[in-house]
Design an enzyme around this catalytic site. Sequence first.
Site, PDB file in Angstrom:
ATOM      1  N   ASP A   1       0.843  -1.200   0.000  1.00 42.23           N
ATOM      2  CA  ASP A   1       0.000   0.000   0.000  1.00 42.23           C
ATOM      3  C   ASP A   1       0.874   1.245   0.000  1.00 42.23           C
ATOM      4  OD1 ASP A   1      -1.878  -1.925   0.200  1.00 42.23           O
ATOM      5  OD2 ASP A   1      -2.713  -1.306   2.115  1.00 42.23           O
TER       6      ASP A   1
ATOM      7  N   GLU B   1       0.792  -6.477  -5.267  1.00 40.13           N
ATOM      8  CA  GLU B   1       0.205  -5.647  -6.321  1.00 40.13           C
ATOM      9  C   GLU B   1       1.254  -4.819  -7.062  1.00 40.13           C
ATOM     10  OE1 GLU B   1      -3.380  -3.545  -5.409  1.00 40.13           O
ATOM     11  OE2 GLU B   1      -2.814  -1.822  -6.622  1.00 40.13           O
TER      12      GLU B   1
HETATM   13  O1  TRH Z   1       4.454  -6.193   0.029  1.00 39.14           O
HETATM   14  P1  TRH Z   1       3.377  -6.748  -0.791  1.00 39.14           P
HETATM   15  O2  TRH Z   1       3.038  -8.148  -0.536  1.00 39.14           O
HETATM   16  O3  TRH Z   1       2.098  -5.858  -0.621  1.00 39.14           O
HETATM   17  C1  TRH Z   1       0.803  -6.363  -0.402  1.00 39.14           C
HETATM   18  C2  TRH Z   1      -0.102  -6.063  -1.551  1.00 39.14           C
HETATM   19  O4  TRH Z   1       0.013  -4.755  -2.002  1.00 39.14           O
HETATM   20  C3  TRH Z   1      -1.525  -6.357  -1.147  1.00 39.14           C
HETATM   21  O5  TRH Z   1      -2.396  -6.025  -2.197  1.00 39.14           O
HETATM   22  C4  TRH Z   1      -1.851  -5.555   0.080  1.00 39.14           C
HETATM   23  O6  TRH Z   1      -3.131  -5.728   0.493  1.00 39.14           O
HETATM   24  C5  TRH Z   1      -0.916  -5.984   1.168  1.00 39.14           C
HETATM   25  O7  TRH Z   1       0.400  -5.701   0.763  1.00 39.14           O
HETATM   26  C6  TRH Z   1      -1.193  -5.252   2.447  1.00 39.14           C
HETATM   27  O8  TRH Z   1       3.758  -6.628  -2.351  1.00 39.14           O
HETATM   28  P2  TRH Z   1       3.770  -5.381  -3.330  1.00 39.14           P
HETATM   29  O9  TRH Z   1       2.396  -4.872  -3.574  1.00 39.14           O
HETATM   30  O10 TRH Z   1       4.509  -5.790  -4.510  1.00 39.14           O
HETATM   31  O11 TRH Z   1       4.574  -4.260  -2.576  1.00 39.14           O
HETATM   32  C7  TRH Z   1       5.919  -4.331  -2.265  1.00 39.14           C
HETATM   33  C8  TRH Z   1       6.539  -2.948  -2.385  1.00 39.14           C
HETATM   34  O12 TRH Z   1       7.831  -2.946  -1.810  1.00 39.14           O
HETATM   35  C9  TRH Z   1       6.712  -2.501  -3.818  1.00 39.14           C
HETATM   36  O13 TRH Z   1       6.454  -1.115  -3.925  1.00 39.14           O
HETATM   37  C10 TRH Z   1       8.181  -2.755  -4.095  1.00 39.14           C
HETATM   38  C11 TRH Z   1       8.769  -2.467  -2.753  1.00 39.14           C
HETATM   39  N1  TRH Z   1      10.061  -3.093  -2.480  1.00 39.14           N
HETATM   40  C12 TRH Z   1      11.180  -2.285  -2.341  1.00 39.14           C
HETATM   41  O14 TRH Z   1      11.073  -1.045  -2.486  1.00 39.14           O
HETATM   42  N2  TRH Z   1      12.379  -2.863  -2.032  1.00 39.14           N
HETATM   43  C13 TRH Z   1      12.526  -4.201  -1.902  1.00 39.14           C
HETATM   44  O15 TRH Z   1      13.648  -4.684  -1.624  1.00 39.14           O
HETATM   45  C14 TRH Z   1      11.369  -5.025  -2.082  1.00 39.14           C
HETATM   46  C15 TRH Z   1      11.503  -6.517  -1.956  1.00 39.14           C
HETATM   47  C16 TRH Z   1      10.154  -4.437  -2.366  1.00 39.14           C
END
Ligand code: TRH
Length: 364
Positions: A19, A270
């Site tokens: 989020d 997402e």
């Molecule tokens: O972390 P997530 O599993 O987020 C989830 C989903 O958004 C879901 O819909 C929501 O309801 C839940 O959280 C609460 O996966 P997502 O969406 O890919 O988000 C990860 C974020 O972290 C993305 O913006 C990329 C960032 N990221 C980094 O900046 N550095 C990193 O090293 C990694 C692994 C991710």
Amino acid sequence: MSAGKLWDIFCKVIDNYGDLGVSWRLASGLAVRGQRVRLWVDEPGALQWMAPQGATGVEVRHWTTPLAIGDLRVGEVLVEAFGCQIAPEFIAAYADQSSLGGHKQVWINVEYLSAQAWAGRCHGLPSPVMDAPGADLKRHYFFPGFDARTGGLLREPDLCARQARFDRNAWLARHGIDWRGEQLVCLFCYEPQALGELLRQLAASASPTRLLVTAGRASAAVKSCINEQSAMQPSWNKRNALSFSYLPNLTQVEFDHLLWACDVNFVRGEDSLVRALWAGRAFIWHIYPQSDQAHRDKLEAWLDLINAPASLREFHRVWNALSPRPLPALDPGAWQATAALARAGQLAQDDLVTRLLGFVEKSN
Ligand code: TRH
């Protein structure tokens, strides 16, 4: 471009950082287009690793409970990310300033991404506010999505230019990854039941693979699988066909680079799904599991959207524990074409910030 407005975006960190990741990309994307943004976050500390560089035009504010508003002038656009229930003190100030007839205000509820048809049908509909202090104020749903009826996907204007300049070898060297031409696979996932099967499959393959494991849950899941596997069958990876690089928390910019550097990207949630789409490499999605199994239809809609071949569909179903069958073989050669087509199709559409700015203009 719409004249610069002041936006207040509210975001709550729930269990992961998706989020916040989306809200940060949205805030910085708006700022690049000349908007001013206050991003209210209950856990702003996570931005220290995700976006330590900040962004000109974005001011991060700690969303405390209660929220001290003082004589703050609310922005012209209020964004509620993922139904986070904006602080009532802020809504009261918003209602108050709206009733005094200052500038016209717009309240938008940015929702989760889905390829299901209802996203297009619900995009732009009013989202009634039932309770005080916001009762009777107008709010609208804004659904990100994959076709012209939806709010689109977040994409920076310079994304393709940056990708074209990206130097994979230099990036790997900078991260201390001694790459010798083996297949590179990025792993960003929750705790998939089939993870052990994937590791065994890669270890048994004739060609070598390096798994680039992201920090946090993915890394913990891999370490626990390796321990289990080594206890059951010490020689499971005796040729060292599978090697591991454990990554620290990367900035969002570096996370994108990771996806550009790999041949196959396992992503989750997402935001990283959208980033894998832009990376254009073969990718597999670990969808955020919902207790009512709503993720099953969401996953199928996604597979339909990208016209996934049978082997990719089956892989997804097993990876997401929606099929009891054994994990099929990874087939990046075949899946690459699907990824490239999906990317091209989405690149042809307006991005989310463009659509959001248009939506706000129309509401004024
Ligand atoms: O972390 P997530 O599993 O987020 C989830 C989903 O958004 C879901 O819909 C929501 O309801 C839940 O959280 C609460 O996966 P997502 O969406 O890919 O988000 C990860 C974020 O972290 C993305 O913006 C990329 C960032 N990221 C980094 O900046 N550095 C990193 O090293 C990694 C692994 C991710």
